[in-house]
Design an enzyme around this catalytic site. Structure first.
Site, PDB file in Angstrom:
ATOM      1  N   LEU A 127      66.234   7.526  68.918  1.00  0.00           N
ATOM      2  CA  LEU A 127      66.624   6.575  69.961  1.00  0.00           C
ATOM      3  C   LEU A 127      65.364   5.875  70.445  1.00  0.00           C
ATOM      4  O   LEU A 127      64.436   6.531  70.936  1.00  0.00           O
ATOM      5  CB  LEU A 127      67.295   7.313  71.131  1.00  0.00           C
ATOM      6  CG  LEU A 127      67.698   6.440  72.325  1.00  0.00           C
ATOM      7  CD1 LEU A 127      68.879   5.518  71.968  1.00  0.00           C
ATOM      8  CD2 LEU A 127      68.088   7.296  73.530  1.00  0.00           C
ATOM      9  N   GLY A 135      58.521   2.117  80.426  1.00  0.00           N
ATOM     10  CA  GLY A 135      59.010   3.481  80.248  1.00  0.00           C
ATOM     11  C   GLY A 135      60.049   3.777  81.312  1.00  0.00           C
ATOM     12  O   GLY A 135      61.244   3.577  81.107  1.00  0.00           O
ATOM     13  N   SER A 136      59.566   4.180  82.490  1.00  0.00           N
ATOM     14  CA  SER A 136      60.499   4.431  83.596  1.00  0.00           C
ATOM     15  C   SER A 136      61.292   3.164  83.924  1.00  0.00           C
ATOM     16  O   SER A 136      62.484   3.222  84.225  1.00  0.00           O
ATOM     17  CB  SER A 136      59.724   4.853  84.851  1.00  0.00           C
ATOM     18  OG  SER A 136      58.881   5.941  84.572  1.00  0.00           O
ATOM     19  N   GLU A 244      71.731  13.750  78.327  1.00  0.00           N
ATOM     20  CA  GLU A 244      70.346  13.985  77.897  1.00  0.00           C
ATOM     21  C   GLU A 244      69.620  14.884  78.901  1.00  0.00           C
ATOM     22  O   GLU A 244      68.929  15.839  78.526  1.00  0.00           O
ATOM     23  CB  GLU A 244      69.600  12.647  77.759  1.00  0.00           C
ATOM     24  CG  GLU A 244      68.139  12.840  77.385  1.00  0.00           C
ATOM     25  CD  GLU A 244      67.330  11.551  77.306  1.00  0.00           C
ATOM     26  OE1 GLU A 244      67.898  10.467  77.548  1.00  0.00           O
ATOM     27  OE2 GLU A 244      66.129  11.629  77.006  1.00  0.00           O
ATOM     28  N   ARG A 270      51.231  46.816  78.437  1.00  0.00           N
ATOM     29  CA  ARG A 270      49.784  46.641  78.593  1.00  0.00           C
ATOM     30  C   ARG A 270      49.265  47.471  79.777  1.00  0.00           C
ATOM     31  O   ARG A 270      49.777  47.339  80.897  1.00  0.00           O
ATOM     32  CB  ARG A 270      49.477  45.148  78.811  1.00  0.00           C
ATOM     33  CG  ARG A 270      48.045  44.834  79.149  1.00  0.00           C
ATOM     34  CD  ARG A 270      47.156  44.908  77.937  1.00  0.00           C
ATOM     35  NE  ARG A 270      45.819  44.383  78.219  1.00  0.00           N
ATOM     36  CZ  ARG A 270      44.823  44.467  77.356  1.00  0.00           C
ATOM     37  NH1 ARG A 270      45.001  45.036  76.173  1.00  0.00           N
ATOM     38  NH2 ARG A 270      43.634  43.980  77.658  1.00  0.00           N
ATOM     39  N   GLN A 281      51.147  45.954  91.853  1.00  0.00           N
ATOM     40  CA  GLN A 281      52.080  45.212  92.710  1.00  0.00           C
ATOM     41  C   GLN A 281      51.970  43.684  92.543  1.00  0.00           C
ATOM     42  O   GLN A 281      52.978  42.978  92.531  1.00  0.00           O
ATOM     43  CB  GLN A 281      51.862  45.597  94.172  1.00  0.00           C
ATOM     44  CG  GLN A 281      52.993  45.089  95.064  1.00  0.00           C
ATOM     45  CD  GLN A 281      52.741  45.402  96.528  1.00  0.00           C
ATOM     46  OE1 GLN A 281      51.647  45.175  97.037  1.00  0.00           O
ATOM     47  NE2 GLN A 281      53.722  45.937  97.201  1.00  0.00           N
ATOM     48  N   GLY A 341      46.672  37.283  79.976  1.00  0.00           N
ATOM     49  CA  GLY A 341      45.204  37.269  79.964  1.00  0.00           C
ATOM     50  C   GLY A 341      44.662  36.400  78.833  1.00  0.00           C
ATOM     51  O   GLY A 341      45.294  35.407  78.441  1.00  0.00           O
ATOM     52  N   GLY A 342      43.501  36.800  78.307  1.00  0.00           N
ATOM     53  CA  GLY A 342      42.838  36.008  77.260  1.00  0.00           C
ATOM     54  C   GLY A 342      43.714  35.796  76.047  1.00  0.00           C
ATOM     55  O   GLY A 342      43.682  34.735  75.416  1.00  0.00           O
ATOM     56  N   GLU A 369      59.341  11.816  89.314  1.00  0.00           N
ATOM     57  CA  GLU A 369      59.327  10.778  90.371  1.00  0.00           C
ATOM     58  C   GLU A 369      60.607   9.937  90.312  1.00  0.00           C
ATOM     59  O   GLU A 369      61.181   9.589  91.349  1.00  0.00           O
ATOM     60  CB  GLU A 369      58.097   9.874  90.223  1.00  0.00           C
ATOM     61  CG  GLU A 369      56.768  10.553  90.549  1.00  0.00           C
ATOM     62  CD  GLU A 369      56.251  11.482  89.457  1.00  0.00           C
ATOM     63  OE1 GLU A 369      56.816  11.473  88.344  1.00  0.00           O
ATOM     64  OE2 GLU A 369      55.295  12.232  89.722  1.00  0.00           O
TER      65      GLU A 369
HETATM   66  C1  LIG Z   1      56.754  13.624  73.678  1.00  0.00           C
HETATM   67  C2  LIG Z   1      57.566  12.473  74.172  1.00  0.00           C
HETATM   68  C3  LIG Z   1      58.771  12.159  73.531  1.00  0.00           C
HETATM   69  C4  LIG Z   1      59.523  11.047  73.938  1.00  0.00           C
HETATM   70  N1  LIG Z   1      60.657  10.698  73.229  1.00  0.00           N
HETATM   71  C5  LIG Z   1      61.265   9.509  73.502  1.00  0.00           C
HETATM   72  C6  LIG Z   1      62.328   9.027  72.680  1.00  0.00           C
HETATM   73  O1  LIG Z   1      62.768   9.698  71.734  1.00  0.00           O
HETATM   74  N2  LIG Z   1      62.850   7.799  72.961  1.00  0.00           N
HETATM   75  C7  LIG Z   1      62.413   7.034  73.994  1.00  0.00           C
HETATM   76  O2  LIG Z   1      62.916   5.934  74.175  1.00  0.00           O
HETATM   77  N3  LIG Z   1      61.412   7.469  74.813  1.00  0.00           N
HETATM   78  C8  LIG Z   1      60.830   8.681  74.577  1.00  0.00           C
HETATM   79  N4  LIG Z   1      59.808   9.131  75.387  1.00  0.00           N
HETATM   80  C9  LIG Z   1      59.350   8.289  76.504  1.00  0.00           C
HETATM   81  C10 LIG Z   1      59.618   8.870  77.889  1.00  0.00           C
HETATM   82  O3  LIG Z   1      60.974   8.762  78.204  1.00  0.00           O
HETATM   83  C11 LIG Z   1      58.706   8.106  78.856  1.00  0.00           C
HETATM   84  O4  LIG Z   1      57.385   8.555  78.616  1.00  0.00           O
HETATM   85  C12 LIG Z   1      59.076   8.313  80.306  1.00  0.00           C
HETATM   86  O5  LIG Z   1      60.316   7.683  80.587  1.00  0.00           O
HETATM   87  C13 LIG Z   1      58.008   7.764  81.270  1.00  0.00           C
HETATM   88  O6  LIG Z   1      57.670   6.473  80.956  1.00  0.00           O
HETATM   89  P1  LIG Z   1      56.118   6.049  80.792  1.00  0.00           P
HETATM   90  O7  LIG Z   1      55.482   7.057  79.895  1.00  0.00           O
HETATM   91  O8  LIG Z   1      56.061   4.631  80.370  1.00  0.00           O
HETATM   92  O9  LIG Z   1      55.506   6.223  82.214  1.00  0.00           O
HETATM   93  P2  LIG Z   1      55.498   5.102  83.391  1.00  0.00           P
HETATM   94  O10 LIG Z   1      56.866   4.549  83.554  1.00  0.00           O
HETATM   95  O11 LIG Z   1      54.383   4.145  83.146  1.00  0.00           O
HETATM   96  O12 LIG Z   1      55.146   5.997  84.654  1.00  0.00           O
HETATM   97  C14 LIG Z   1      53.822   6.518  84.873  1.00  0.00           C
HETATM   98  C15 LIG Z   1      53.887   7.472  86.060  1.00  0.00           C
HETATM   99  O13 LIG Z   1      54.292   6.751  87.217  1.00  0.00           O
HETATM  100  C16 LIG Z   1      55.473   7.309  87.754  1.00  0.00           C
HETATM  101  N5  LIG Z   1      56.323   6.237  88.258  1.00  0.00           N
HETATM  102  C17 LIG Z   1      56.836   5.190  87.567  1.00  0.00           C
HETATM  103  N6  LIG Z   1      57.596   4.431  88.363  1.00  0.00           N
HETATM  104  C18 LIG Z   1      57.579   5.008  89.591  1.00  0.00           C
HETATM  105  C19 LIG Z   1      58.184   4.706  90.850  1.00  0.00           C
HETATM  106  N7  LIG Z   1      59.027   3.681  91.001  1.00  0.00           N
HETATM  107  N8  LIG Z   1      57.911   5.513  91.899  1.00  0.00           N
HETATM  108  C20 LIG Z   1      57.094   6.596  91.761  1.00  0.00           C
HETATM  109  N9  LIG Z   1      56.521   6.934  90.596  1.00  0.00           N
HETATM  110  C21 LIG Z   1      56.742   6.157  89.527  1.00  0.00           C
HETATM  111  C22 LIG Z   1      56.120   8.070  86.618  1.00  0.00           C
HETATM  112  O14 LIG Z   1      56.950   9.088  87.068  1.00  0.00           O
HETATM  113  C23 LIG Z   1      54.898   8.588  85.878  1.00  0.00           C
HETATM  114  O15 LIG Z   1      54.445   9.756  86.491  1.00  0.00           O
HETATM  115  C24 LIG Z   1      59.073  10.259  75.029  1.00  0.00           C
HETATM  116  C25 LIG Z   1      57.883  10.603  75.696  1.00  0.00           C
HETATM  117  C26 LIG Z   1      57.128  11.671  75.276  1.00  0.00           C
HETATM  118  C27 LIG Z   1      55.838  11.965  75.992  1.00  0.00           C
END
Ligand SMILES: Cc1cc2nc3c(=O)[nH]c(=O)nc-3n(C[C@H](O)[C@H](O)[C@H](O)COP(=O)(O)OP(=O)(O)OC[C@H]3O[C@@H](n4cnc5c(N)ncnc54)[C@H](O)[C@@H]3O)c2cc1C
Length: 381
Positions: A127, A135-136, A244, A270, A281, A341-342, A369
């Protein structure tokens, strides 16, 4: 402690035992090697399919097992027993995020062409939503699909895509209008082929999974590969988010329980200062906290699951389950490492791998977030 609490029945517990047996026999013994190689073999897909595990929730007419989300939930939890977050993630991405949109929004012809072979383990899916600049903030994607004779021409870049190198098809979010915001996003099923290039990314955890950047350079996608309605792709994104996130919470619940059990066992064996670690404790209290954390995570997740399968739209509970479990898991894994531990810090040890793997949870599938932002809205804050 028995976990034969609703929503699971005896039937689900039997399924759990059978899946666990298969995983512990066929997958777990290879986890270390796949982590080292930073790749698990594609043959796992047909292997899982032969057990019916790529189509638990899909109808029998499509080659599935005719089960439901509860059967799938059992698998989500048990995948943690592989002991390789990356392997679970690669299989999970195919099962939980790449194929469900085709099932829910695909035409009969698309289901025959993509879903049936995906359930049979003959095709691997991914996907592709996230981009270097989005991203977000999903609405900020810029990968474009321009109308051409018989279909679309796609240009743009996706990143962090699970199965991004191995997938034969990518369910890809594209902009199909110049409108800003949530409007004008559509989904195309893009076959790997001319103009599609992937590069694998290095990362902290999930080593056995293939996380990649995918570039689309004048990729022709035929008309019939539009998934769902034109310009209504945001609906598709929202429709799958709940499952998801629940699937992530379930996988985490499985991983937390396993880590607690292993750590408690180690602490009983251990000896330091003349007695087992668990008789100190400070360690005993730590273990009590870990057991409480694993149990709380399970309760919150099962409550959301119960509502989800009961037909509610439990946005609040699913969001809370995702938020609570992912951070709690990272903290629990770190404490498990500490109790070892280690040894826990050594390259081959499960606890260091589990800690690294768990760090993804608060970022992927909607970050902590973003979960808090959703809850803020739902709670009227
Ligand atoms: C190993 C891995 C596998 C993944 N697999 C997929 C996949 O199969 N398909 C796919 O489409 N995506 C995938 N992703 C992407 C993942 O969904 C995004 O990394 C995630 O949604 C965050 O987007 P970003 O990395 O662009 O961070 P950003 O959106 O740039 O955010 C950076 C930081 O700012 C914070 N932030 C952003 N907006 C706000 C706000 N409004 N208020 C407060 N904080 C905020 C975020 O929480 C984050 O901590 C994958 C990511 C990883 C690392």
């Amino acid at each position: 402690m028995s976990f034969l609490t609703p929503p699971f029945s005896d039937e689900h517990e039997q399924l759990r035992q059978s899946i666990r047996g298969f995983i512990e026999r066929e997958l777990t013994p290879h986890a270390q090697q796949w982590e080292k190689e930073r790749w698990f073999p594609d043959v796992l897909f047909p292997k899982m399919a032969a057990q019916g595990l790529l189509g638990l929730k899909y109808p029998t007419e499509l080659g599935g097992q005719g089960g439901d989300y509860l059967h799938e939930s059992v698998l989500c939890e048990e995948l943690a027993r592989i002991g390789s977050g990356g392997t679970a993630a690669g299989l999970g991405a195919h099962i939980n995020i790449a194929t469900p949109p085709i099932w829910k929004f695909g035409t009969d012809e698309q289901k025959q062409r993509y879903l049936v072979p995906s359930i049979a383990g003959e095709l691997i899916g991914a996907l592709g939503i996230t981009e270097p600049g989005a991203g977000s903030d999903v609405a900020a994607i810029t990968t474009r699909a321009e109308r051409v004779d018989g279909g679309w021409l796609v240009n743009g870049e996706k990143t962090y895509i699970t199965n991004g190198v191995r997938a034969q098809f990518i369910v890809t979010a594209v902009k199909t209008t110049a409108d800003g915001g949530h409007h004008g996003i559509s989904f195309l099923i893009v076959d790997r082929g001319q103009g599609v290039t992937s590069s694998k990314l290095d990362k902290l955890g999930w080593h056995a999974s293939d996380t990649a950047t995918i570039a689309y350079d004048d990729v022709f996608v035929p008309e019939e590969n539009l998934l769902g309605e034109l310009n209504e792709g945001f609906k598709l994104i929202m429709a799958n988010f709940q499952w998801e996130r629940l699937a992530m919470a379930l996988g985490t619940v499985g991983a937390m329980q396993l880590a607690y059990e292993r750590t408690a066992e180690y602490a009983r064996e251990r000896t330091t200062f003349g007695k087992p670690l668990s008789k100190h404790q400070a360690i005993r209290h730590k273990l009590a906290d870990l057991a409480t954390s694993a149990y709380t995570a399970r309760c919150v997740t099962y409550d959301a699951l119960r509502r989800f399968v009961g037909g509610e739209e439990p946005l609040e509970q699913v969001t809370m389950a995702k938020l609570l479990t992912q951070r709690a898991s990272f903290e629990l894994m770190d404490e498990c490492l500490q109790i070892h531990g280690g040894m826990g810090y050594m390259g081959e040890h499960w606890a260091q791998r589990a800690t690294r793997d768990a760090r993804l949870g608060p970022i992927g599938g909607g970050s902590d977030e973003i979960m808090r932002e959703i809850l803020g809205r739902l709670l009227g804050l």
